[in-house]
Design a protein around this motif. Structure first.
Motif, PDB file in Angstrom:
ATOM      1  N   GLY A  96      46.186 -17.601  -3.908  1.00 56.34           N
ATOM      2  CA  GLY A  96      45.670 -18.964  -3.840  1.00 56.34           C
ATOM      3  C   GLY A  96      46.271 -19.913  -4.852  1.00 56.34           C
ATOM      4  O   GLY A  96      45.627 -20.886  -5.247  1.00 56.34           O
ATOM      5  N   PHE A  97      47.534 -19.688  -5.247  1.00 58.93           N
ATOM      6  CA  PHE A  97      48.120 -20.574  -6.255  1.00 58.93           C
ATOM      7  C   PHE A  97      48.319 -21.988  -5.707  1.00 58.93           C
ATOM      8  O   PHE A  97      48.213 -22.969  -6.447  1.00 58.93           O
ATOM      9  CB  PHE A  97      49.454 -20.017  -6.748  1.00 58.93           C
ATOM     10  CG  PHE A  97      50.112 -20.899  -7.769  1.00 58.93           C
ATOM     11  CD1 PHE A  97      49.640 -20.976  -9.069  1.00 58.93           C
ATOM     12  CD2 PHE A  97      51.202 -21.692  -7.430  1.00 58.93           C
ATOM     13  CE1 PHE A  97      50.224 -21.796 -10.007  1.00 58.93           C
ATOM     14  CE2 PHE A  97      51.790 -22.525  -8.355  1.00 58.93           C
ATOM     15  CZ  PHE A  97      51.296 -22.571  -9.651  1.00 58.93           C
ATOM     16  N   GLY A 153      49.178 -26.358 -13.071  1.00 61.67           N
ATOM     17  CA  GLY A 153      49.788 -25.264 -12.319  1.00 61.67           C
ATOM     18  C   GLY A 153      50.904 -24.599 -13.102  1.00 61.67           C
ATOM     19  O   GLY A 153      50.998 -23.360 -13.142  1.00 61.67           O
ATOM     20  N   ASP A 154      51.749 -25.398 -13.749  1.00 65.17           N
ATOM     21  CA  ASP A 154      52.827 -24.834 -14.581  1.00 65.17           C
ATOM     22  C   ASP A 154      52.251 -24.046 -15.755  1.00 65.17           C
ATOM     23  O   ASP A 154      52.754 -22.970 -16.117  1.00 65.17           O
ATOM     24  CB  ASP A 154      53.733 -25.958 -15.099  1.00 65.17           C
ATOM     25  CG  ASP A 154      54.590 -26.558 -13.999  1.00 65.17           C
ATOM     26  OD1 ASP A 154      54.659 -25.954 -12.920  1.00 65.17           O
ATOM     27  OD2 ASP A 154      55.181 -27.635 -14.224  1.00 65.17           O
ATOM     28  N   PHE A 155      51.194 -24.575 -16.375  1.00 63.19           N
ATOM     29  CA  PHE A 155      50.557 -23.884 -17.498  1.00 63.19           C
ATOM     30  C   PHE A 155      50.009 -22.533 -17.045  1.00 63.19           C
ATOM     31  O   PHE A 155      50.126 -21.520 -17.753  1.00 63.19           O
ATOM     32  CB  PHE A 155      49.428 -24.749 -18.074  1.00 63.19           C
ATOM     33  CG  PHE A 155      48.703 -24.102 -19.227  1.00 63.19           C
ATOM     34  CD1 PHE A 155      49.252 -24.120 -20.497  1.00 63.19           C
ATOM     35  CD2 PHE A 155      47.477 -23.468 -19.036  1.00 63.19           C
ATOM     36  CE1 PHE A 155      48.583 -23.511 -21.557  1.00 63.19           C
ATOM     37  CE2 PHE A 155      46.808 -22.883 -20.090  1.00 63.19           C
ATOM     38  CZ  PHE A 155      47.364 -22.897 -21.357  1.00 63.19           C
ATOM     39  N   VAL A 156      49.425 -22.500 -15.839  1.00 61.95           N
ATOM     40  CA  VAL A 156      48.892 -21.251 -15.292  1.00 61.95           C
ATOM     41  C   VAL A 156      50.013 -20.227 -15.094  1.00 61.95           C
ATOM     42  O   VAL A 156      49.857 -19.050 -15.410  1.00 61.95           O
ATOM     43  CB  VAL A 156      48.157 -21.523 -13.963  1.00 61.95           C
ATOM     44  CG1 VAL A 156      47.868 -20.219 -13.229  1.00 61.95           C
ATOM     45  CG2 VAL A 156      46.855 -22.272 -14.225  1.00 61.95           C
ATOM     46  N   LEU A 157      51.164 -20.676 -14.583  1.00 65.79           N
ATOM     47  CA  LEU A 157      52.298 -19.764 -14.373  1.00 65.79           C
ATOM     48  C   LEU A 157      52.757 -19.157 -15.692  1.00 65.79           C
ATOM     49  O   LEU A 157      53.063 -17.963 -15.779  1.00 65.79           O
ATOM     50  CB  LEU A 157      53.454 -20.511 -13.706  1.00 65.79           C
ATOM     51  CG  LEU A 157      53.253 -20.919 -12.246  1.00 65.79           C
ATOM     52  CD1 LEU A 157      54.425 -21.767 -11.769  1.00 65.79           C
ATOM     53  CD2 LEU A 157      53.099 -19.698 -11.354  1.00 65.79           C
ATOM     54  N   ASN A 209      41.054 -10.775 -12.181  1.00 63.90           N
ATOM     55  CA  ASN A 209      39.803 -11.275 -12.763  1.00 63.90           C
ATOM     56  C   ASN A 209      39.999 -11.780 -14.184  1.00 63.90           C
ATOM     57  O   ASN A 209      39.067 -11.770 -14.992  1.00 63.90           O
ATOM     58  CB  ASN A 209      38.722 -10.184 -12.729  1.00 63.90           C
ATOM     59  CG  ASN A 209      38.390  -9.768 -11.308  1.00 63.90           C
ATOM     60  OD1 ASN A 209      38.263 -10.619 -10.424  1.00 63.90           O
ATOM     61  ND2 ASN A 209      38.295  -8.466 -11.075  1.00 63.90           N
ATOM     62  N   GLN A 210      41.204 -12.215 -14.512  1.00 67.83           N
ATOM     63  CA  GLN A 210      41.479 -12.841 -15.804  1.00 67.83           C
ATOM     64  C   GLN A 210      41.169 -14.333 -15.683  1.00 67.83           C
ATOM     65  O   GLN A 210      41.335 -14.932 -14.622  1.00 67.83           O
ATOM     66  CB  GLN A 210      42.945 -12.635 -16.199  1.00 67.83           C
ATOM     67  CG  GLN A 210      43.326 -11.188 -16.461  1.00 67.83           C
ATOM     68  CD  GLN A 210      42.963 -10.739 -17.859  1.00 67.83           C
ATOM     69  OE1 GLN A 210      42.510 -11.557 -18.681  1.00 67.83           O
ATOM     70  NE2 GLN A 210      43.130  -9.465 -18.147  1.00 67.83           N
ATOM     71  N   THR A 211      40.722 -14.911 -16.785  1.00 67.47           N
ATOM     72  CA  THR A 211      40.390 -16.335 -16.788  1.00 67.47           C
ATOM     73  C   THR A 211      41.336 -17.072 -17.717  1.00 67.47           C
ATOM     74  O   THR A 211      41.554 -16.667 -18.857  1.00 67.47           O
ATOM     75  CB  THR A 211      38.941 -16.558 -17.238  1.00 67.47           C
ATOM     76  OG1 THR A 211      38.068 -15.834 -16.365  1.00 67.47           O
ATOM     77  CG2 THR A 211      38.579 -18.039 -17.173  1.00 67.47           C
ATOM     78  N   ILE A 212      41.921 -18.168 -17.208  1.00 66.66           N
ATOM     79  CA  ILE A 212      42.801 -19.015 -18.009  1.00 66.66           C
ATOM     80  C   ILE A 212      42.054 -20.320 -18.290  1.00 66.66           C
ATOM     81  O   ILE A 212      41.545 -20.972 -17.379  1.00 66.66           O
ATOM     82  CB  ILE A 212      44.121 -19.282 -17.278  1.00 66.66           C
ATOM     83  CG1 ILE A 212      44.897 -17.970 -17.126  1.00 66.66           C
ATOM     84  CG2 ILE A 212      44.955 -20.321 -18.014  1.00 66.66           C
ATOM     85  CD1 ILE A 212      46.182 -18.103 -16.328  1.00 66.66           C
ATOM     86  N   GLU A 228      38.111 -23.597 -16.321  1.00 71.17           N
ATOM     87  CA  GLU A 228      38.194 -22.145 -16.328  1.00 71.17           C
ATOM     88  C   GLU A 228      38.756 -21.710 -14.969  1.00 71.17           C
ATOM     89  O   GLU A 228      38.096 -21.871 -13.947  1.00 71.17           O
ATOM     90  CB  GLU A 228      36.817 -21.522 -16.547  1.00 71.17           C
ATOM     91  CG  GLU A 228      36.205 -21.854 -17.906  1.00 71.17           C
ATOM     92  CD  GLU A 228      34.845 -21.169 -18.098  1.00 71.17           C
ATOM     93  OE1 GLU A 228      34.503 -20.310 -17.254  1.00 71.17           O
ATOM     94  OE2 GLU A 228      34.159 -21.498 -19.072  1.00 71.17           O
ATOM     95  N   ILE A 229      39.958 -21.173 -14.986  1.00 70.33           N
ATOM     96  CA  ILE A 229      40.623 -20.821 -13.725  1.00 70.33           C
ATOM     97  C   ILE A 229      40.691 -19.310 -13.603  1.00 70.33           C
ATOM     98  O   ILE A 229      41.292 -18.629 -14.438  1.00 70.33           O
ATOM     99  CB  ILE A 229      42.050 -21.417 -13.675  1.00 70.33           C
ATOM    100  CG1 ILE A 229      41.971 -22.945 -13.854  1.00 70.33           C
ATOM    101  CG2 ILE A 229      42.739 -21.067 -12.366  1.00 70.33           C
ATOM    102  CD1 ILE A 229      43.316 -23.603 -13.948  1.00 70.33           C
ATOM    103  N   ASN A 230      40.024 -18.795 -12.568  1.00 70.45           N
ATOM    104  CA  ASN A 230      39.990 -17.353 -12.329  1.00 70.45           C
ATOM    105  C   ASN A 230      41.285 -16.920 -11.658  1.00 70.45           C
ATOM    106  O   ASN A 230      41.694 -17.512 -10.664  1.00 70.45           O
ATOM    107  CB  ASN A 230      38.812 -17.000 -11.428  1.00 70.45           C
ATOM    108  CG  ASN A 230      37.916 -15.964 -12.069  1.00 70.45           C
ATOM    109  OD1 ASN A 230      38.186 -15.496 -13.146  1.00 70.45           O
ATOM    110  ND2 ASN A 230      36.843 -15.628 -11.385  1.00 70.45           N
TER     111      ASN A 230
END
Length: 796
Positions: free
Chosen positions: A424-425, A437-441, A493-496, A502-504
């Motif tokens: 689901g990115f 989105g870039d930070f999540v990557l 199940n990691q949270t960023i 809070e992005i699961n």
């Protein structure tokens, strides 16, 4: 050999020449004769191999030809193919026996159930047990047989061709002695003749010449007189000329030394003549660089060797002095360009150093200043390193990229890759924005890196939201699954946390090992995991995805060729009024004409066309050909269009161009496939309103399946509802489906919308749909789709 060396050392010139000639001649006779025999043996063997392979290829070609004929005749029917295959194989075995019954080769065909001898002469049947049939190969030797094996995979047949070579081997062995004897005798005669010639042309005249050369050695230079052959006379003349030249060279030597010094002085490089320990002479460039010395004597007082100035550099191409001679011999012996570093007034200069032998005692050393060149080279290396870093590194996460992965895989003997895709990115990117989105990557890459399965594992960033772990396969399958479960648990199940959000995070993994193309296999495993809703999947050859990819590529090519060759054509199926029982219109249906003029239905190729982005070309061809066909016919018609056609600007505009060109708006109905769903409601509603201005009508096709929505019918102001065939052709036997169909009909009548029943394939069904109030019928009971319409109005 020791005896031969002793013998030649104690004899005269003639004997020293004659003895090696005799020995070498006899050895040559033996080697040549055996070489000829072995060459004949090898050539014969290769010829037998080629002939045996050729016979195997002929049998294979006959089997393959029979298979192709059978496949193209019955391949589309598995039952027909199976029956025909059995008969065809039996007839083929019989035909092969007739064709090769006179063959000198032993030929066998091994099928999964039986061994058939096509031709057997002398070979023992048991030889087949010693042949490895699983590995088809070119012809090879086994004992006294030449054997060729070929595997015909479609039927799992093995074609074995055997040739007995024992008679050929025996014939060659019988003639080997005769060849050796004749060659040896010929060589002996040549040696005797050569020794006689040598005695009269060398031994006698050269005895006199050697005595005179000893006199020259003792400075007794007088003319030599000798009458013999022309060659010896010429040699005597040359010796006398050499004597005169010796006298001339003594005068020339001093002149050349002076000239050499002048040449050295004009050279920009530093030139030094040395015996390895002490400098003998230098050129002017030497003093231009070592300007603190006025002359060579002043330099030698402090430094005998220029190597005293060489600074130690721990790099491969540099040398420095550990003693006064080692560096000279090192450069001279290794035949390569070395460099030295010299400090002058606290500034470093780099010279390339080359050493060549000048005479028996001295060397010439050439020192070329390459300081600036080395600086350019280092700068170039720095730029190259930066470019290589950019080439092999993902700019966002600073992880190695796909290019680097491709290079690194080559270094692994048993590589394994784990392809990780963030679930689901796209939704994360759309909802939170590209920056988050870039930070999540970046952060998710760090999470994976903290949980790599082994110390030797490496992480790579692929395109989009995919990562790859490269590791060596060092675990059993059970241990691997355990390790993958641990990895999946660690990264899921990691949270960023970022900007108050809070992005699961969750991910799916595809694993590939021990395959030819790891990335493609891992991608198929990932695809399988997502379809099966698993956390990970390990690639297995049973996955059908690769076959699907190959089929898609094949059909994409066929569709493109059909478009180029005008093989995309409309077929027309009539629609009948259930009250008057007359044909009132035709639906235009797409067909593809195959290579053998086969008529291919759209369910075979239309889905692939949509995937390969050539679907809109097919839509435009169908729209244009249908309008053109009905331009001179007084009959209504309908054309299928998809939501994609409506949303595609180019196709959208093309429809209105055709409406304007042919002015058939009042006779055309556009059928929109309802089961595709409507994502952009505004565009569809706008399209319908615009075509209705031309008098066109709208039908919702396949209503009753997929995303059927009664609100679409109301809001889009459609004229017809085509009830899906899956409901029509089974409702006679299913009470629930009859209720659904009758509800749709009642709903349509209240809104003043006409209904059409699809897939009407029997008289009973035709009468029933009319009885429950459906306005029109379409199906095989009325007519199959045909390339032309019935020009008169047909009644049932």
């Amino acid at each position: 050999m020791k005896y031969l060396k002793h013998l030649t050392s104690k004899t005269n010139l003639m004997t020293k020449i004659a003895i090696p000639i005799v020995v070498l001649g006899l050895l040559s006779a033996f080697v040549i004769s055996h070489g000829i025999a072995n060459l004949l043996y090898g050539y014969t063997t290769q010829s037998l191999k080629a002939q045996t392979q050729s016979i195997s290829n002929k049998v294979y070609y006959l089997v393959e030809s029979e298979f192709k004929t059978l496949f193209f005749s019955y391949g589309q029917s598995q039952e027909g193919y199976a029956k025909a295959k059995k008969v065809s194989q039996t007839e083929l075995i019989g035909s092969l026996k007739n064709i090769f019954k006179q063959s000198i080769y032993d030929i066998a065909i091994i099928t999964p159930t039986k061994t058939h001898w096509i031709c057997r002469n002398h070979v023992d049947k048991s030889i087949l047990k010693s042949i490895d049939l699983e590995t088809p190969t070119h012809a090879f030797l086994a004992s006294n047989y030449v054997i060729s094996t070929l595997r015909f995979r479609p039927w799992e047949w093995y074609i074995v061709t055997i040739h007995d070579r024992s008679s050929v081997v025996e014939l060659i062995d019988q003639n080997r002695y005769l060849v050796v004897k004749n060659i040896s005798l010929l060589v002996v005669l040549v040696i005797l003749a050569l020794i006689i010639i040598l005695y009269f042309t060398i031994e006698r005249p050269f005895g006199v010449i050697f005595a005179h050369l000893n006199r020259i050695k003792n400075n007794d230079i007088v003319p030599l007189k000798l009458s013999s052959s022309k060659e010896v006379v010429k040699l005597v003349e040359n010796i006398n000329a050499m004597s005169n030249q010796i006298l001339h060279n003594q005068n020339e030597l001093q002149f050349q030394k002076t000239k050499l010094q002048r040449i050295m002085d004009i050279q920009p490089d530093i030139l030094i003549v040395t015996n390895g320990k002490v400098i003998q002479s230098v050129n002017a460039s030497f003093f231009n660089f070592f300007d603190q010395y006025a002359n060579l004597e002043e330099f030698i007082q402090e430094h005998q060797c220029v190597c005293d100035f060489f600074k130690k550099v721990e790099e491969e191409d540099y040398i420095y002095a550990t003693d006064k001679q080692e560096w000279v011999s090192k450069v001279l012996q290794n035949h390569r360009l070395y460099k030295v570093k010299i400090l002058k007034k606290n500034q470093a200069y780099i010279f390339s150093i080359k050493v060549e032998r000048f005479d028996t005692e001295n060397y010439v050393i050439n020192l070329s200043d390459i300081t600036q060149l080395e600086e350019y080279k280092k700068e170039l290396e720095r730029k190259q390193d930066r470019l290589m870093h950019q080439l092999y590194t993902d700019s966002l996460t600073h992880l190695p990229n796909r290019t680097k992965l491709t290079e690194d895989i080559k270094a692994y003997k048993a590589p394994m890759i784990i392809l990780i895709n963030i679930d689901g990115f796209k939704e994360i990117n759309d909802f939170y924005g590209i920056d988050i989105g870039d930070f999540v990557l970046i952060e998710f890459g760090k999470i994976i890196k903290r949980h790599l399965p082994s110390k030797g594992a490496k992480l790579y960033k692929m395109s989009g939201d995919e990562y790859v772990i490269l590791d060596s396969m060092h675990l059993s399958r059970m241990e691997l699954i355990k390790q993958l479960n641990l990895l999946s648990h660690s990264i899921n199940n990691q949270t960023i946390f970022t900007n108050g959000y809070e992005i699961n995070m969750n991910a799916t993994m595809g694993i590939a090992l021990d395959t030819h193309d790891l990335l493609i296999s891992a991608d198929m495993a990932l695809h399988e995991a997502k379809n099966s809703k698993l956390r990970f999947a390990i690639y297995d050859k049973s996955f059908e995805t690769l076959k699907e990819y190959k089929n898609n590529l094949l059909w994409s090519k066929k569709i493109k060729e059909a478009i180029e060759n005008n093989k995309i054509v409309p077929y027309f199926q009539p629609i009948v009024d259930n009250q008057t029982h007359q044909i009132v219109k035709y639906e235009s249906l797409v067909r593809l004409i195959g290579s053998n003029n086969q008529i291919i239905a759209p369910f075979v190729f239309l889905g692939i066309a949509k995937q390969s982005r050539i679907y809109h070309n097919i839509s435009k061809i169908m729209i244009e050909q249908t309008f053109k066909y009905f331009a001179d016919k007084a009959m209504d018609f309908s054309i299928n269009i998809s939501i994609n056609d409506i949303e595609n600007f180019e196709t959208h505009q093309f429809i209105f161009e055709q409406l304007k060109t042919y002015d058939l708006g009042s006779r055309v109905t556009f059928e929109i496939l309802e089961s595709e769903g409507i994502t952009n409601y505004g565009i569809v509603a706008s399209f319908i309103a615009e075509v209705k201005q031309y008098g066109a009508k709208i039908a919702i096709d396949d209503f009753g399946t997929g995303y059927s929505n009664f609100s679409h019918i109301i809001n889009l102001h459609v004229d017809f509802i085509k009830i899906d065939g899956s409901l029509i052709n089974t409702m006679l036997y299913d009470e629930n489906l009859r209720v659904v169909v009758e509800t749709i009909v009642a709903f349509a009548k209240k809104l003043g919308i006409k209904t059409i029943a699809e897939f009407v394939d029997s008289k009973e069904l035709y009468e029933y749909v009319g009885a429950i109030g459906i306005d029109y019928s379409q199906g095989f009971y009325i007519s199959k789709p045909k390339p032309d319409i019935i020009h008169h109005r047909k009644s049932l």
